[in-house]
Design a protein around this motif. Structure first.
Motif, PDB file in Angstrom:
ATOM      1  N   MET A 139      77.620  34.483  59.800  1.00 27.46           N
ATOM      2  CA  MET A 139      78.848  35.231  59.538  1.00 27.46           C
ATOM      3  C   MET A 139      78.620  36.732  59.636  1.00 27.46           C
ATOM      4  SD  MET A 139      81.513  33.411  59.340  1.00 27.46           S
ATOM      5  CE  MET A 139      82.627  34.682  58.791  1.00 27.46           C
ATOM      6  N   ALA A 140      77.441  37.203  59.279  1.00 32.51           N
ATOM      7  CA  ALA A 140      77.157  38.632  59.418  1.00 32.51           C
ATOM      8  C   ALA A 140      77.316  39.058  60.875  1.00 32.51           C
ATOM      9  CB  ALA A 140      75.754  38.944  58.905  1.00 32.51           C
ATOM     10  N   ASP A 141      76.850  38.221  61.796  1.00 34.16           N
ATOM     11  CA  ASP A 141      77.003  38.514  63.222  1.00 34.16           C
ATOM     12  C   ASP A 141      78.479  38.537  63.621  1.00 34.16           C
ATOM     13  OD1 ASP A 141      74.210  38.512  63.397  1.00 34.16           O
ATOM     14  OD2 ASP A 141      74.145  36.402  63.982  1.00 34.16           O
ATOM     15  N   VAL A 142      79.253  37.626  63.037  1.00 38.03           N
ATOM     16  CA  VAL A 142      80.699  37.594  63.299  1.00 38.03           C
ATOM     17  C   VAL A 142      81.336  38.892  62.800  1.00 38.03           C
ATOM     18  CG1 VAL A 142      82.867  36.414  62.745  1.00 38.03           C
ATOM     19  CG2 VAL A 142      80.810  35.075  63.250  1.00 38.03           C
ATOM     20  N   PHE A 143      80.960  39.318  61.597  1.00 36.98           N
ATOM     21  CA  PHE A 143      81.505  40.562  61.047  1.00 36.98           C
ATOM     22  C   PHE A 143      81.159  41.757  61.929  1.00 36.98           C
ATOM     23  CE2 PHE A 143      80.957  38.519  56.604  1.00 36.98           C
ATOM     24  CZ  PHE A 143      82.163  37.837  56.729  1.00 36.98           C
ATOM     25  N   ILE A 144      79.920  41.812  62.406  1.00 38.66           N
ATOM     26  CA  ILE A 144      79.496  42.911  63.275  1.00 38.66           C
ATOM     27  C   ILE A 144      80.305  42.910  64.567  1.00 38.66           C
ATOM     28  CG2 ILE A 144      77.590  43.787  64.709  1.00 38.66           C
ATOM     29  CD1 ILE A 144      75.688  42.725  62.441  1.00 38.66           C
ATOM     30  N   THR A 145      80.447  41.748  65.182  1.00 36.60           N
ATOM     31  CA  THR A 145      81.162  41.641  66.454  1.00 36.60           C
ATOM     32  C   THR A 145      82.636  42.004  66.300  1.00 36.60           C
ATOM     33  OG1 THR A 145      79.615  39.946  67.185  1.00 36.60           O
ATOM     34  CG2 THR A 145      81.725  40.080  68.354  1.00 36.60           C
ATOM     35  N   ILE A 146      83.279  41.437  65.278  1.00 40.87           N
ATOM     36  CA  ILE A 146      84.699  41.733  65.059  1.00 40.87           C
ATOM     37  C   ILE A 146      84.887  43.203  64.689  1.00 40.87           C
ATOM     38  CG2 ILE A 146      86.646  41.303  63.493  1.00 40.87           C
ATOM     39  CD1 ILE A 146      85.788  38.344  63.509  1.00 40.87           C
ATOM     40  N   GLY A 147      84.020  43.730  63.837  1.00 42.86           N
ATOM     41  CA  GLY A 147      84.129  45.135  63.449  1.00 42.86           C
ATOM     42  C   GLY A 147      83.961  46.072  64.631  1.00 42.86           C
TER      43      GLY A 147
END
Length: 165
Positions: A139-147
């Motif tokens: 999920m951290a990777d998802v947050f980075i990508t979306i951000g």
């Protein structure tokens, strides 16, 4: 000092508090999932959620395993420096940033911070989201990508001459 300056200061404090609070909440979500997955899937089990499966994995590198052969201290140091730069940028632009830009900055800080915290224990990041066609991520990777994507879109949507955040 004009009468508007205290209101601007209070607004800046609130804006920064929201970004920091949201970043901490999102980071806690990812770190909590990593703890749960580490215990629940330690035996190699997979949980099928349709388009994505939960499956325990580890990454000693950064995105797509890049830098996996580097010493953990180097990866930690470089990642930490990038996060510090991002945090300074977020601190400076948050008071005047739009809400979408603030949310994007919070997501970026959350993802980067959660992965850094995770990496400090053993030099690896716990990954747990698997699609079958893409490297396993978290999920951290998802947050980075979306951000990052949201920040780019917000920046592109600004009129020429305006502050990008």
């Amino acid at each position: 000092m004009t009468t508007r300056e205290p209101a601007k200061t209070i607004g800046a404090v609130r804006a920064r508090a929201v970004v920091i609070g949201l970043a901490m909440l999102l980071a806690a979500v990812d770190l909590g999932l990593k703890v749960w997955v580490s215990g629940a899937l330690a035996g190699g089990e997979t949980i099928d959620l349709g388009p994505v499966q939960l499956r325990l994995g580890f990454n000693s590198g950064v995105a797509f395993g890049l830098g996996a052969d580097l010493p953990a201290g180097v990866v930690l140091s470089v990642t930490g420096l990038i996060i510090v730069a991002l945090a300074v940028f977020a601190w400076r632009v948050t008071p005047t940033a739009t809400l979408p830009a603030r949310l994007a900055l919070a997501a970026l800080l959350a993802g980067a911070g959660a992965n850094l915290v995770d990496r400090t224990a053993d030099g690896m990041v716990i990954d747990y989201l698997r699609t079958g066609w893409f490297p396993t991520f978290n999920m951290a990777d998802v947050f980075i990508t979306i951000g990052a994507a949201a920040l780019v879109l917000v920046s592109l949507g600004k009129r020429q001459g305006e502050d990008p955040a």
